[in-house]
Design an enzyme around this catalytic site. Structure first.
Site, PDB file in Angstrom:
ATOM      1  N   ASP A 107      14.351  -1.443   4.486  1.00 41.91           N
ATOM      2  CA  ASP A 107      14.502  -0.905   5.827  1.00 41.91           C
ATOM      3  C   ASP A 107      15.679   0.067   5.831  1.00 41.91           C
ATOM      4  O   ASP A 107      16.578  -0.016   4.990  1.00 41.91           O
ATOM      5  CB  ASP A 107      14.759  -2.037   6.821  1.00 41.91           C
ATOM      6  CG  ASP A 107      14.155  -1.776   8.181  1.00 41.91           C
ATOM      7  OD1 ASP A 107      13.890  -0.592   8.481  1.00 41.91           O
ATOM      8  OD2 ASP A 107      13.947  -2.733   8.939  1.00 41.91           O
ATOM      9  N   ARG A 157       7.561   4.398   5.049  1.00 41.75           N
ATOM     10  CA  ARG A 157       7.317   4.196   6.476  1.00 41.75           C
ATOM     11  C   ARG A 157       8.187   5.188   7.236  1.00 41.75           C
ATOM     12  O   ARG A 157       9.410   5.191   7.084  1.00 41.75           O
ATOM     13  CB  ARG A 157       7.648   2.771   6.906  1.00 41.75           C
ATOM     14  CG  ARG A 157       7.406   2.535   8.408  1.00 41.75           C
ATOM     15  CD  ARG A 157       7.439   1.060   8.770  1.00 41.75           C
ATOM     16  NE  ARG A 157       8.772   0.553   8.945  1.00 41.75           N
ATOM     17  CZ  ARG A 157       9.262  -0.528   8.354  1.00 41.75           C
ATOM     18  NH1 ARG A 157       8.530  -1.192   7.482  1.00 41.75           N
ATOM     19  NH2 ARG A 157      10.490  -0.936   8.583  1.00 41.75           N
TER      20      ARG A 157
END
Length: 289
Positions: A107, A157
Site C-alpha cells: 500500500d 493499483r
C-alpha cells in the site's frame, strides 16, 4: 471513543479475523474479489511489526482451503520500515512466502515513505512475482513510477491519493487530479499487468468505460477496486456489467485510529464519506457499460 464504532463498522469488516472472514466470504459468494487490509501502521518497535506480520500469516492459514484468490494490502510502516528496513524486509518476505498464489501488494503511504516503498517493491518483485504496488495519481512523480512498473510488469493499483501533501509534490485541484488519473490509467490498461482502477468517482469511471470500449480492452485483464461499504450500488453495477470488481476490505482492532486518521488527514475524506452515502441513496448516474 467507542461511540464511533457504529459509524466505522459500515466501512470496516470487523474487529477480528473471524468476523472479517464471514464478510469476505459473503462478498466472494456474491461475485466480488477482495483486497484485505489488516489495520495498523507506523509501528514503533520490532514486536509490534512482528505481531502485524503474524496477523497476516494467521489470515493466510485461515484461508488455506478457500478457493478465491485474494490481494493482501501491506503497509510497510506497519511492517517496521521506519524502525529498520532490514526488519521490514524480513517481515514482508515472510508474508509473501506464506501467500502462495495470492497477491501481496504494498500500500502507498505518505510521501516521506514513497521512495522507500517503491524501492523495496522493485527489489523484491524479481524473486516474488506475486508482489504488486499502489500508486497515487495526485503525486507529480507518479507518471514516471507508472512507466517503471509497466516496464517491470508489476501489478499496479491506481488511486487518487488520500494523504495531505504540499503543492510542490502533489496536485491540489481535483480536476487536475482527475486528468492525471486518466493519463496514468490509459497506459496501465493497455500495457500494464493486471492493473486495478481504484476510484468511486463516477466521472472517472465513465471515462474509463468509454476508453476500454474504444480500445477493446478485455474485462479479464484489469479490475475495478472500491472500498468496503462505499457505493455498494456502483460496485454491483460494475459487477453486473461483467467487470472484475475487487473490494478493499479493512479489518482489525486498530479501527479507531484508522477512522480518525482518515477523517483528520484531509477534509475531502470527510466530504467523500458523506457524498458517497448520499450518492448511494440517490442512485447511479448515467454510467452505461
Amino acid at each position: 471513543m467507542r461511540i464511533l464504532y457504529p459509524f466505522a463498522k459500515r466501512f470496516i469488516a470487523g474487529e477480528n479475523l473471524e468476523t472479517a472472514l464471514k464478510n469476505i466470504y459473503k462478498l466472494n459468494d456474491n461475485g466480488y474479489l477482495c483486497t484485505i487490509d489488516v489495520l495498523g501502521e507506523d509501528t514503533h518497535n520490532p514486536g509490534q511489526a512482528e505481531n502485524a506480520r503474524d496477523e497476516y500469516i494467521a489470515l493466510l492459514k485461515a484461508i488455506e482451503t478457500h478457493h478465491m484468490p485474494l490481494d493482501l494490502s501491506l503497509k510497510l510502516s506497519q511492517m517496521g520500515l521506519s524502525i529498520d528496513p532490514a526488519l521490514c524486509r524480513k517481515n514482508v518476505e515472510a508474508v509473501i512466502d506464506a501467500a502462495g498464489q495470492h497477491t501481496v501488494r504494498f500500500d502507498m503511504e505518505g510521501s516521506n515513505l514513497t521512495q522507500a516503498i517503491l524501492d523495496m517493491c522493485l527489489e523484491l518483485h524479481q524473486p516474488h512475482s506475486n508482489l504488486g504496488i499502489v500508486v497515487q495519481a495526485y503525486l507529480h512523480r507518479t507518471e514516471k513510477d507508472v512507466a517503471t512498473m509497466i516496464d517491470k510488469q508489476i501489478s499496479v493499483r491506481l488511486c487518487k491519493g488520500a494523504y495531505k501533501e504540499p503543492a510542490d509534490i502533489a496536485f491540489q485541484d481535483m480536476q487536475a487530479i482527475r486528468e492525471n488519473f486518466l493519463k496514468l490509467a490509459h497506459p496501465l490498461l493497455k500495457e500494464g499487468h493486471l492493473p486495478a482502477i481504484a476510484t468511486h468517482d463516477e466521472t472517472l469511471i465513465r471515462h474509463i468505460l468509454q476508453f476500454i470500449e474504444k480500445e477493446k480492452i478485455a474485462p479479464e485483464t484489469f479490475y475495478f477496486e472500491l472500498l468496503y461499504g462505499v457505493r455498494r450500488d456502483l460496485q454491483k453495477h460494475l459487477l453486473d456489467q461483467g467487470y472484475q470488481v475487487r473490494i478493499y476490505v479493512p479489518y482489525g482492532s486498530a479501527w479507531l485510529p484508522y477512522t480518525l486518521r482518515r477523517l483528520a488527514e484531509r477534509k475531502e475524506n470527510i466530504l467523500f464519506v458523506i457524498k458517497s452515502l448520499v450518492q448511494e441513496t440517490l442512485g447511479l448516474g448515467k454510467l452505461g457499460k
